[in-house]
Design an enzyme around this catalytic site. Structure first.
Site, PDB file in Angstrom:
ATOM      1  N   ASP A  39       0.862  -1.171   0.000  1.00 56.84           N
ATOM      2  CA  ASP A  39       0.000   0.000   0.000  1.00 56.84           C
ATOM      3  C   ASP A  39       0.913   1.241   0.000  1.00 56.84           C
ATOM      4  OD1 ASP A  39      -2.160   1.673  -0.034  1.00 56.84           O
ATOM      5  OD2 ASP A  39      -3.176   0.780   1.672  1.00 56.84           O
TER       6      ASP A  39
HETATM    7  C1  BGC Z   1      -5.029   3.146   0.105  1.00 53.42           C
HETATM    8  C2  BGC Z   1      -5.194   2.095  -0.949  1.00 53.42           C
HETATM    9  C3  BGC Z   1      -5.069   2.690  -2.318  1.00 53.42           C
HETATM   10  C4  BGC Z   1      -3.737   3.394  -2.423  1.00 53.42           C
HETATM   11  C5  BGC Z   1      -3.454   3.989  -3.788  1.00 53.42           C
HETATM   12  C6  BGC Z   1      -3.813   4.010  -0.130  1.00 53.42           C
HETATM   13  O1  BGC Z   1      -3.793   5.100   0.719  1.00 53.42           O
HETATM   14  O2  BGC Z   1      -4.960   2.541   1.374  1.00 53.42           O
HETATM   15  O3  BGC Z   1      -6.441   1.465  -0.780  1.00 53.42           O
HETATM   16  O4  BGC Z   1      -5.202   1.707  -3.298  1.00 53.42           O
HETATM   17  O5  BGC Z   1      -3.696   4.420  -1.460  1.00 53.42           O
HETATM   18  O6  BGC Z   1      -4.219   5.082  -4.057  1.00 53.42           O
END
Ligand code: BGC
Length: 756
Positions: A284
């Site tokens: 993530d």
């Molecule tokens: C979130 C994810 C997301 C990623 C990319 C993160 O802050 O937890 O769910 O896919 O950002 O945008």
């Protein structure tokens, strides 16, 4: 397009093969050949996923990222929208980097693209797997038409924690329903041929357990037993892996005190060795560098930890590109680990057909033709109507007739940007209708719709500001008294009041946890004033989580929970409010009576002192509230009624290689067509570990005409009786089982059988 000879010949031979048809030997040969030409730096470059950054506003060529792409230091990019921009960036990779390796472009395509479907939590209320699969299919068609081949979805984190804002992104509290949805979403996105120009790779997130943060605070500590993980939280991830998901995303939280991103047990032993997942794992956002805060070491240490755990791609942290070369020299990671990660990412690109044609997903004609089409919108609208949950309608106020005067009030009544719901990156909100516009359209000349905002989201300006970020601000400068007076003025002229209340869309989603899940103060005051008019009130509750509706239930006889229904939400709400479609949504999470009951979920264990009747001293209960939710898991009313006959079992016992049939006749006893979700629960009465009081094991969504009956049949196999025991062995144990059938998890009829 300049491509090496090697590529060209490989494209000719393998280009036509799809994901499911991928010839592993040939893919390996292709990747082997490619990797034999790559430098260490180029291999590490493939593991790097920076965010799009300034390319969104500026031109790609002059961006800082362009230089990195040319140098082979980037494997992919995400959240860049538009064929032109993506093509410009892809061209840099394919034409100007040494080995011409295409980039993979990802995006948070969470619930639709420009045609936005209801938020995932709402989608789960439909219990309609075909429609959910189809929503992912449409999302894939639109996103790939616009250059995106990889989506950071489905989010399959089980959540029993409504304080957590990201409940909105998941499918609720149940592992079985969650697994069905996880599978449907992966199938919808990936189709049967991942290399087709209109399918995209799924990324299952957030692995693992992100939905169980302590106190519901985002990113917070998670701690649970392995038995609970395997039985209650892991099933949807596993179902998605079994469905062939191409990638997984790590979660931010710790699992057994080790951040998921650096947790080898999780990423390698469970995901790959036990479940056989053979795609790649991306972190993530900055999850690698966040391990520094978790106390796992400096950037070099945490990056090595992540790679050694089995994490392949680094989203935004610059940990892999910044430190792996040094770690290799110092013996902290092996060349084999870097090669393995690089191989997995190249394989994903291969499966997507990007080596065959790096511009496969960059077709301007498709982008012009296939986004936000009338047909896609119609499907989104239809599905949205299935997600609304009718909680109360005891006086039959709904459906409304298209006549007389309707007073539409509330902070959610006349807002466009809040309709699609959180995480709608590709939404173009200015095209979507407000509820006011849709209602005026729906009634035409047959009725009058008066509108007043009535109140702001809440009295606290700061809270409202933080809950309406990303251009969704909506604060009205007038005083509460002025706003309320205007609402009461129009209410005085109306036959019925429709109150559009609840949370703005950014009050749920990432970093939107709440410690209080009851109705916000200003809205409650407005509702009290509206109630005092004595006019019938239809309460439409917008939310991205289960909220505490105790006060609303006590005071209003008509409540429709509409969550966030996507780009077509406003029209869909009118379809249901005016009765063109009967509501059929059923809760995928128990609604608590107050925040103190949280976590509350139907599939809990029994205690040694279950409470026979509230309040009973020295049993498991509270002094000030009983143990039941306000509305149980699986609950939802319609405009018609259904009766359930006496269920039957085909036998009273079965063997480990046999099966049983459970049948029930369901009849539409009302005066209009409607859909019902018939639910099957099972309880294992005695086990080697404590077993839940009931677990959803099957369901069937059926549509019945007035007076029509249908026999619903469920097949119970030993597979449905299996669970993970304390040795984490998945098996069933002989003994007695209760089978429960009903319209929700509370109102069930019970039968018993024995497994021999
Ligand atoms: C979130 C994810 C997301 C990623 C990319 C993160 O802050 O937890 O769910 O896919 O950002 O945008």
């Amino acid at each position: 397009m300049k491509l090496t000879k090697l590529f060209v010949s490989a494209f000719l031979v393998f280009g036509a093969l799809g994901a499911n048809a991928v010839d592993k030997a040939k893919m390996n040969q292709f990747v082997d050949n490619l990797m034999s030409q790559m430098t260490l730096q180029e291999k590490i470059g493939q593991l790097n996923l920076p965010v799009t950054g300034e390319i969104i506003t500026g031109t790609a060529k002059s961006s800082d990222i362009a230089g990195k792409i040319k140098a082979g230091q980037v494997g992919g990019l995400f959240n860049l929208k538009g064929v032109d921009k993506i093509k410009e960036v892809q061209r840099i990779a394919v034409e100007q980097s040494r080995l011409h390796i295409p980039l993979i472009f990802g995006m948070d395509v969470i619930h639709g693209y420009e045609t936005v479907f209801p938020i995932p939590f709402a989608l789960s209320m439909s219990w309609d797997m075909d429609a959910i699969r189809n929503s992912a299919r449409i999302a894939a068609v639109e996103a790939t038409a616009d250059g995106i081949a990889w989506t950071f979805s489905p989010m399959v984190d089980i959540c029993r924690e409504p304080r957590w804002g990201r409940m909105s992104e998941g499918s609720g509290e149940d592992p079985y329903l969650g697994s069905c949805i996880a599978q449907a979403m992966v199938q919808g996105y990936q189709g049967t041929d991942l290399a087709a120009a209109n399918t995209m790779m799924a990324c299952v997130k957030h692995f693992a357990l992100y939905g169980a943060p302590e106190a519901g605070r985002d990113y917070n500590t998670v701690d649970m037993s392995h038995v609970r993980m395997f039985n209650e939280y892991f099933p949807p991830y596993k179902a998605a892996a079994d469905a062939g998901a191409g990638s997984f995303m790590t979660s931010f939280n710790v699992v057994d005190y080790i951040p998921a991103t650096g947790n080898r047990w999780l990423m390698t032993e469970v995901l790959r060795d036990m479940w056989g997942f053979d795609g790649f794992v991306v972190t993530d956002y900055t999850a690698i560098s966040e391990m520094i805060n978790h106390g796992m070491g400096d950037l070099q240490q945490v990056s090595a930890l992540a790679l050694n755990a089995g994490t392949d791609m680094d989203m935004v942290a610059d940990g892999f590109v910044g430190t792996l070369e040094k770690s290799l020299a110092e013996g902290k990671v092996t060349m084999e680990a870097i090669d393995t990660a690089c191989r997995r990412i190249l394989e994903a690109k291969y499966k997507l057909g990007l080596f065959d044609d790096p511009y496969r997903y960059l077709d301007e004609r498709r982008a012009k033709k296939e986004l936000y089409t009338a047909e896609n919108r119609a499907q989104a609208r239809r599905l949205a109507t299935e997600t609304f949950v009718l909680l109360e309608n005891s006086e039959g106020v709904l459906p409304l007739k298209k006549q007389g005067t309707i007073a539409l009030v509330g902070p959610l009544a006349n807002t466009r940007a809040n309709m699609p719901g959180t995480w709608s990156v590709a939404a173009t909100a200015d095209r979507y209708s407000t509820l006011l516009e849709a209602m005026q359209r729906a009634v035409g000349k047959d009725a009058t719709v008066l509108y007043a905002k009535g109140c702001n989201v809440c009295y606290d300006e700061e809270l409202e500001k933080n809950s309406t970020l990303f251009g969704r601000e909506m604060r009205d400068p007038r005083t509460p008294e002025q706003l309320r007076a205007e609402a009461l003025r129009i209410a005085a002229h109306a036959d019925v009041i429709v109150a559009a209340m609840g949370e703005p869309s950014e009050m749920s989603g990432e970093s939107s946890s709440r410690s209080n899940i009851a109705i916000l103060d200003a809205q409650r005051d407005l509702l009290e004033a509206l109630k005092a008019t004595g006019k019938p009130v239809v309460l439409l509750n917008f939310s991205g989580r289960t909220t505490d509706m105790t006060w609303e239930k006590q005071n209003f006889s008509t409540i429709l929970n509409v969550w966030f229904g996507g780009s077509e939400a406003a029209d869909a709400i009118c379809d249901v409010v005016f009765g063109d479609v009967a509501p059929s949504g059923h809760l995928s999470a128990s609604m608590p009576k107050n925040v103190g009951q949280v976590p509350i979920y139907y599939n809990h264990l029994n205690t040694g002192r279950p409470c026979p009747k509230w309040f009973t001293k020295f049993t498991s209960n509270y002094l000030d509230v009983d143990n039941e939710p306000l509305y149980p898991f699986g609950y939802g009313l319609s405009y018609t009624t259904f009766s359930y006959g006496q269920p039957t079992l085909s036998a009273t016992s079965m063997t480990r290689d046999g099966s049983l049939r459970a049948c029930v006749t369901v009849t539409n006893t009302g005066s209009r067509e409607g859909a019902e979700v018939v639910q099957l629960y099972i309880r294992d009465l005695v086990g080697s570990v404590a077993r839940p009081v009931k677990e959803l094991k099957d369901f069937s969504r059926i549509t019945l005409k007035p007076g029509e009956s249908k026999v619903v049949e469920f097949v119970i196999t030993p597979e449905k009786l299996k669970f993970y025991n304390s040795q984490l062995k998945f098996d069933c144990e002989p003994g007695e089982f209760d089978v429960m059938i009903g319209p929700n998890s509370r109102d069930v009829q019970t039968l018993r059988f024995t497994l021999r």
